[in-house]
Design a protein around this motif. Structure first.
Motif, PDB file in Angstrom:
ATOM      1  N   THR A 180     -30.155  58.070  77.370  1.00 28.34           N
ATOM      2  CA  THR A 180     -30.428  57.098  78.431  1.00 28.34           C
ATOM      3  C   THR A 180     -29.709  55.781  78.170  1.00 28.34           C
ATOM      4  O   THR A 180     -29.122  55.192  79.087  1.00 28.34           O
ATOM      5  N   LYS A 181     -29.739  55.322  76.930  1.00 32.16           N
ATOM      6  CA  LYS A 181     -29.059  54.072  76.577  1.00 32.16           C
ATOM      7  C   LYS A 181     -27.570  54.162  76.866  1.00 32.16           C
ATOM      8  O   LYS A 181     -26.985  53.255  77.432  1.00 32.16           O
ATOM      9  N   ASN A 182     -26.966  55.254  76.507  1.00 32.70           N
ATOM     10  CA  ASN A 182     -25.528  55.407  76.740  1.00 32.70           C
ATOM     11  C   ASN A 182     -25.193  55.629  78.216  1.00 32.70           C
ATOM     12  O   ASN A 182     -24.102  55.280  78.654  1.00 32.70           O
ATOM     13  N   MET A 194     -40.684  63.426  67.956  1.00 29.20           N
ATOM     14  CA  MET A 194     -39.994  62.161  67.684  1.00 29.20           C
ATOM     15  C   MET A 194     -38.479  62.329  67.819  1.00 29.20           C
ATOM     16  O   MET A 194     -37.797  61.450  68.354  1.00 29.20           O
ATOM     17  N   ALA A 195     -37.956  63.457  67.363  1.00 32.62           N
ATOM     18  CA  ALA A 195     -36.523  63.730  67.495  1.00 32.62           C
ATOM     19  C   ALA A 195     -36.136  63.857  68.966  1.00 32.62           C
ATOM     20  O   ALA A 195     -35.103  63.344  69.395  1.00 32.62           O
ATOM     21  N   LEU A 196     -36.971  64.533  69.740  1.00 30.57           N
ATOM     22  CA  LEU A 196     -36.725  64.678  71.176  1.00 30.57           C
ATOM     23  C   LEU A 196     -36.754  63.311  71.857  1.00 30.57           C
ATOM     24  O   LEU A 196     -35.889  63.006  72.679  1.00 30.57           O
ATOM     25  N   PHE A 197     -37.715  62.486  71.510  1.00 27.95           N
ATOM     26  CA  PHE A 197     -37.813  61.138  72.069  1.00 27.95           C
ATOM     27  C   PHE A 197     -36.568  60.318  71.728  1.00 27.95           C
ATOM     28  O   PHE A 197     -35.995  59.646  72.593  1.00 27.95           O
ATOM     29  N   ALA A 198     -36.144  60.370  70.481  1.00 26.91           N
ATOM     30  CA  ALA A 198     -34.967  59.612  70.043  1.00 26.91           C
ATOM     31  C   ALA A 198     -33.709  60.099  70.759  1.00 26.91           C
ATOM     32  O   ALA A 198     -32.876  59.290  71.183  1.00 26.91           O
ATOM     33  N   TYR A 199     -33.569  61.395  70.917  1.00 24.74           N
ATOM     34  CA  TYR A 199     -32.404  61.959  71.605  1.00 24.74           C
ATOM     35  C   TYR A 199     -32.362  61.495  73.065  1.00 24.74           C
ATOM     36  O   TYR A 199     -31.331  61.049  73.556  1.00 24.74           O
ATOM     37  N   LYS A 200     -33.515  61.591  73.748  1.00 24.25           N
ATOM     38  CA  LYS A 200     -33.558  61.181  75.151  1.00 24.25           C
ATOM     39  C   LYS A 200     -33.298  59.682  75.298  1.00 24.25           C
ATOM     40  O   LYS A 200     -32.639  59.255  76.244  1.00 24.25           O
ATOM     41  N   LEU A 201     -33.801  58.888  74.364  1.00 29.19           N
ATOM     42  CA  LEU A 201     -33.568  57.450  74.378  1.00 29.19           C
ATOM     43  C   LEU A 201     -32.084  57.144  74.175  1.00 29.19           C
ATOM     44  O   LEU A 201     -31.512  56.305  74.866  1.00 29.19           O
ATOM     45  N   TRP A 202     -31.444  57.842  73.255  1.00 32.66           N
ATOM     46  CA  TRP A 202     -30.016  57.652  72.978  1.00 32.66           C
ATOM     47  C   TRP A 202     -29.171  58.001  74.208  1.00 32.66           C
ATOM     48  O   TRP A 202     -28.259  57.270  74.573  1.00 32.66           O
ATOM     49  N   ILE A 229     -20.378  61.525  81.512  1.00 32.92           N
ATOM     50  CA  ILE A 229     -20.915  62.625  80.710  1.00 32.92           C
ATOM     51  C   ILE A 229     -22.375  62.360  80.371  1.00 32.92           C
ATOM     52  O   ILE A 229     -23.224  63.244  80.503  1.00 32.92           O
ATOM     53  N   PHE A 230     -22.667  61.120  79.957  1.00 37.08           N
ATOM     54  CA  PHE A 230     -24.044  60.786  79.610  1.00 37.08           C
ATOM     55  C   PHE A 230     -24.957  60.797  80.835  1.00 37.08           C
ATOM     56  O   PHE A 230     -26.121  61.171  80.736  1.00 37.08           O
ATOM     57  N   LYS A 231     -24.449  60.398  81.998  1.00 39.18           N
ATOM     58  CA  LYS A 231     -25.259  60.452  83.219  1.00 39.18           C
ATOM     59  C   LYS A 231     -25.585  61.890  83.576  1.00 39.18           C
ATOM     60  O   LYS A 231     -26.719  62.216  83.954  1.00 39.18           O
ATOM     61  N   ALA A 232     -24.613  62.783  83.454  1.00 38.28           N
ATOM     62  CA  ALA A 232     -24.851  64.203  83.733  1.00 38.28           C
ATOM     63  C   ALA A 232     -25.823  64.788  82.721  1.00 38.28           C
ATOM     64  O   ALA A 232     -26.723  65.561  83.074  1.00 38.28           O
ATOM     65  N   LEU A 233     -25.676  64.401  81.472  1.00 37.29           N
ATOM     66  CA  LEU A 233     -26.575  64.866  80.417  1.00 37.29           C
ATOM     67  C   LEU A 233     -27.995  64.356  80.651  1.00 37.29           C
ATOM     68  O   LEU A 233     -28.967  65.083  80.436  1.00 37.29           O
ATOM     69  N   ALA A 234     -28.140  63.138  81.124  1.00 37.86           N
ATOM     70  CA  ALA A 234     -29.461  62.574  81.419  1.00 37.86           C
ATOM     71  C   ALA A 234     -30.137  63.346  82.549  1.00 37.86           C
ATOM     72  O   ALA A 234     -31.343  63.622  82.490  1.00 37.86           O
ATOM     73  N   LYS A 235     -29.386  63.709  83.575  1.00 40.56           N
ATOM     74  CA  LYS A 235     -29.953  64.498  84.677  1.00 40.56           C
ATOM     75  C   LYS A 235     -30.384  65.877  84.192  1.00 40.56           C
ATOM     76  O   LYS A 235     -31.438  66.377  84.570  1.00 40.56           O
ATOM     77  N   PHE A 236     -29.563  66.482  83.348  1.00 34.38           N
ATOM     78  CA  PHE A 236     -29.892  67.788  82.782  1.00 34.38           C
ATOM     79  C   PHE A 236     -31.160  67.702  81.937  1.00 34.38           C
ATOM     80  O   PHE A 236     -32.053  68.541  82.044  1.00 34.38           O
TER      81      PHE A 236
END
Length: 50
Positions: free
Chosen positions: A45-47, A35-43, A5-12
Motif C-alpha cells: 500500500t505504501k508503495n 504480522m507478516a501478512l500485515f507488514a506485506y500489505k502495508l508495504w 505494478i504496486f497498484k495492481a498488486l494492491a488490487k489483487f
C-alpha cells in the motif's frame, strides 16, 4: 511503471488476501504469519501511494 505494478498488486491483495481489520485481529496478540501478512500489505500500500 513501478507504481502501476504496486497498484495492481494492491488490487489483487484486496480480493485474495484476508482482511485483518474485518476479522478484528489484535496486532498485539497476532501470530507471526498474521504480522507478516500485515507488514506485506502495508508495504504494498505504501508503495502504491507514493
Amino acid at each position: 511503471m513501478k507504481k502501476q505494478i504496486f497498484k495492481a498488486l494492491a488490487k489483487f491483495n484486496k480480493k485474495v488476501l484476508p482482511s485483518l481489520t474485518k476479522k478484528e485481529v489484535d496486532l498485539a496478540k497476532a501470530s507471526k504469519l498474521q504480522m507478516a501478512l500485515f507488514a506485506y500489505k502495508l508495504w504494498v500500500t505504501k508503495n502504491a501511494l507514493d
